[in-house]
Design a protein around this motif. Structure first.
Motif, PDB file in Angstrom:
ATOM      1  N   HIS A 101       5.353 -81.339  23.857  1.00  0.00           N
ATOM      2  CA  HIS A 101       6.742 -81.122  24.276  1.00  0.00           C
ATOM      3  C   HIS A 101       7.677 -80.921  23.085  1.00  0.00           C
ATOM      4  O   HIS A 101       8.551 -80.053  23.125  1.00  0.00           O
ATOM      5  CB  HIS A 101       7.230 -82.282  25.150  1.00  0.00           C
ATOM      6  CG  HIS A 101       6.539 -82.336  26.469  1.00  0.00           C
ATOM      7  ND1 HIS A 101       6.653 -81.361  27.431  1.00  0.00           N
ATOM      8  CD2 HIS A 101       5.689 -83.258  26.986  1.00  0.00           C
ATOM      9  CE1 HIS A 101       5.917 -81.663  28.473  1.00  0.00           C
ATOM     10  NE2 HIS A 101       5.318 -82.816  28.228  1.00  0.00           N
ATOM     11  N   ASP A 102       7.500 -81.701  22.009  1.00  0.00           N
ATOM     12  CA  ASP A 102       8.371 -81.570  20.841  1.00  0.00           C
ATOM     13  C   ASP A 102       8.235 -80.206  20.165  1.00  0.00           C
ATOM     14  O   ASP A 102       9.209 -79.664  19.648  1.00  0.00           O
ATOM     15  CB  ASP A 102       8.076 -82.672  19.815  1.00  0.00           C
ATOM     16  CG  ASP A 102       8.548 -84.041  20.289  1.00  0.00           C
ATOM     17  OD1 ASP A 102       9.365 -84.097  21.236  1.00  0.00           O
ATOM     18  OD2 ASP A 102       8.102 -85.048  19.717  1.00  0.00           O
ATOM     19  N   ILE A 146      -5.119 -80.733  19.555  1.00  0.00           N
ATOM     20  CA  ILE A 146      -4.464 -79.651  20.305  1.00  0.00           C
ATOM     21  C   ILE A 146      -4.943 -78.331  19.722  1.00  0.00           C
ATOM     22  O   ILE A 146      -4.844 -78.100  18.519  1.00  0.00           O
ATOM     23  CB  ILE A 146      -2.924 -79.737  20.220  1.00  0.00           C
ATOM     24  CG1 ILE A 146      -2.423 -81.065  20.793  1.00  0.00           C
ATOM     25  CG2 ILE A 146      -2.287 -78.555  20.952  1.00  0.00           C
ATOM     26  CD1 ILE A 146      -0.921 -81.260  20.672  1.00  0.00           C
ATOM     27  N   LYS A 147      -5.469 -77.463  20.590  1.00  0.00           N
ATOM     28  CA  LYS A 147      -5.914 -76.128  20.192  1.00  0.00           C
ATOM     29  C   LYS A 147      -4.960 -75.110  20.807  1.00  0.00           C
ATOM     30  O   LYS A 147      -4.681 -75.170  22.005  1.00  0.00           O
ATOM     31  CB  LYS A 147      -7.338 -75.852  20.679  1.00  0.00           C
ATOM     32  CG  LYS A 147      -8.386 -76.746  20.058  1.00  0.00           C
ATOM     33  CD  LYS A 147      -9.764 -76.366  20.561  1.00  0.00           C
ATOM     34  CE  LYS A 147     -10.837 -77.160  19.861  1.00  0.00           C
ATOM     35  NZ  LYS A 147     -12.186 -76.669  20.215  1.00  0.00           N
ATOM     36  N   VAL A 148      -4.454 -74.197  19.977  1.00  0.00           N
ATOM     37  CA  VAL A 148      -3.477 -73.218  20.455  1.00  0.00           C
ATOM     38  C   VAL A 148      -3.883 -71.832  19.979  1.00  0.00           C
ATOM     39  O   VAL A 148      -4.159 -71.627  18.793  1.00  0.00           O
ATOM     40  CB  VAL A 148      -2.052 -73.543  19.925  1.00  0.00           C
ATOM     41  CG1 VAL A 148      -1.039 -72.566  20.494  1.00  0.00           C
ATOM     42  CG2 VAL A 148      -1.668 -74.964  20.260  1.00  0.00           C
ATOM     43  N   GLU A 149      -3.936 -70.877  20.918  1.00  0.00           N
ATOM     44  CA  GLU A 149      -4.250 -69.501  20.566  1.00  0.00           C
ATOM     45  C   GLU A 149      -2.957 -68.695  20.480  1.00  0.00           C
ATOM     46  O   GLU A 149      -2.513 -68.102  21.453  1.00  0.00           O
ATOM     47  CB  GLU A 149      -5.200 -68.868  21.586  1.00  0.00           C
ATOM     48  CG  GLU A 149      -6.634 -69.179  21.316  1.00  0.00           C
ATOM     49  CD  GLU A 149      -7.582 -68.254  22.049  1.00  0.00           C
ATOM     50  OE1 GLU A 149      -8.494 -67.732  21.400  1.00  0.00           O
ATOM     51  OE2 GLU A 149      -7.418 -68.079  23.259  1.00  0.00           O
ATOM     52  N   ILE A 208       8.986 -80.044  12.027  1.00  0.00           N
ATOM     53  CA  ILE A 208       9.019 -80.986  13.145  1.00  0.00           C
ATOM     54  C   ILE A 208       7.693 -81.745  13.211  1.00  0.00           C
ATOM     55  O   ILE A 208       7.669 -82.954  13.378  1.00  0.00           O
ATOM     56  CB  ILE A 208       9.294 -80.266  14.486  1.00  0.00           C
ATOM     57  CG1 ILE A 208      10.732 -79.749  14.523  1.00  0.00           C
ATOM     58  CG2 ILE A 208       9.040 -81.193  15.672  1.00  0.00           C
ATOM     59  CD1 ILE A 208      11.062 -78.931  15.739  1.00  0.00           C
ATOM     60  N   LEU A 209       6.606 -81.021  13.033  1.00  0.00           N
ATOM     61  CA  LEU A 209       5.293 -81.658  13.086  1.00  0.00           C
ATOM     62  C   LEU A 209       5.125 -82.674  11.960  1.00  0.00           C
ATOM     63  O   LEU A 209       4.611 -83.768  12.172  1.00  0.00           O
ATOM     64  CB  LEU A 209       4.201 -80.589  13.009  1.00  0.00           C
ATOM     65  CG  LEU A 209       2.806 -81.010  13.393  1.00  0.00           C
ATOM     66  CD1 LEU A 209       2.775 -81.611  14.785  1.00  0.00           C
ATOM     67  CD2 LEU A 209       1.864 -79.836  13.300  1.00  0.00           C
ATOM     68  N   GLY A 210       5.597 -82.350  10.761  1.00  0.00           N
ATOM     69  CA  GLY A 210       5.546 -83.294   9.642  1.00  0.00           C
ATOM     70  C   GLY A 210       6.409 -84.514   9.882  1.00  0.00           C
ATOM     71  O   GLY A 210       6.067 -85.619   9.464  1.00  0.00           O
ATOM     72  N   PHE A 211       7.526 -84.334  10.560  1.00  0.00           N
ATOM     73  CA  PHE A 211       8.411 -85.454  10.895  1.00  0.00           C
ATOM     74  C   PHE A 211       7.753 -86.370  11.930  1.00  0.00           C
ATOM     75  O   PHE A 211       7.804 -87.587  11.823  1.00  0.00           O
ATOM     76  CB  PHE A 211       9.750 -84.940  11.418  1.00  0.00           C
ATOM     77  CG  PHE A 211      10.666 -86.021  11.922  1.00  0.00           C
ATOM     78  CD1 PHE A 211      11.319 -86.859  11.041  1.00  0.00           C
ATOM     79  CD2 PHE A 211      10.859 -86.211  13.275  1.00  0.00           C
ATOM     80  CE1 PHE A 211      12.162 -87.865  11.493  1.00  0.00           C
ATOM     81  CE2 PHE A 211      11.695 -87.206  13.745  1.00  0.00           C
ATOM     82  CZ  PHE A 211      12.345 -88.032  12.846  1.00  0.00           C
TER      83      PHE A 211
END
Length: 147
Positions: free
Chosen positions: A26-27, A54-57, A67-70
């Motif tokens: 969601h973030d 989480i796998k994303v294509e 954001i992910l690092g935070f």
């Protein structure tokens, strides 16, 4: 044994703390992307015991690494091209985060001026302390967010 197919072009977020994958989904606003997303919860891990993946294509440029690092700077980002990992990125705490968290100070200018960006600055990397950019200047660091 559950089998999830590999990613041809995209990225895999690995070493996510168990149970945190939906918050990260969601973030990162992955629900708004028109691509295939697989979430694996509570996978076995020698390093962590349990972890989420989480796998994303989709192209990596659609991912906000700040954001992910935070959220969790211990996550590993594997970039996939032609079914192979071409790069592994290790995240770090961003020096500044914008519009991820909101200032709780009722006197903050962002409470009055709603169109202003919510900007937090990393002031203590060892303790992972972020402070509101506006309040830090006005109140000399009395407001802070500790992760």
């Amino acid at each position: 044994m559950l089998n999830i197919s590999g990613v041809q072009e995209g990225f895999v977020l690995d070493h996510i703390q168990a149970g945190m994958s939906m918050q990260i989904y969601h973030d990162l606003k992955l629900e708004s992307l028109d691509c295939c997303v697989a979430i694996i919860k509570n996978a076995r891990s020698n390093k962590m015991g349990k972890k989420d993946i989480i796998k994303v294509e989709c192209p990596i440029d659609q991912l906000d690494l700040d954001i992910l690092g935070f959220i969790d700077h211990n996550i590993t980002v594997n970039i996939i091209q032609n079914d192979k990992i071409v790069e592994k990125r290790v995240l770090s705490l961003p020096k500044e985060v914008k519009n991820v968290i909101r200032c709780k100070n009722p006197r903050c200018i962002t409470s009055i001026e709603q169109e202003l960006d919510q900007i937090f600055v990393l002031t203590d990397p060892n303790k992972q302390v972020y402070r509101c950019k506006y309040c830090e200047t006005k109140f000399k660091g009395k407001r802070k967010i500790v992760l």
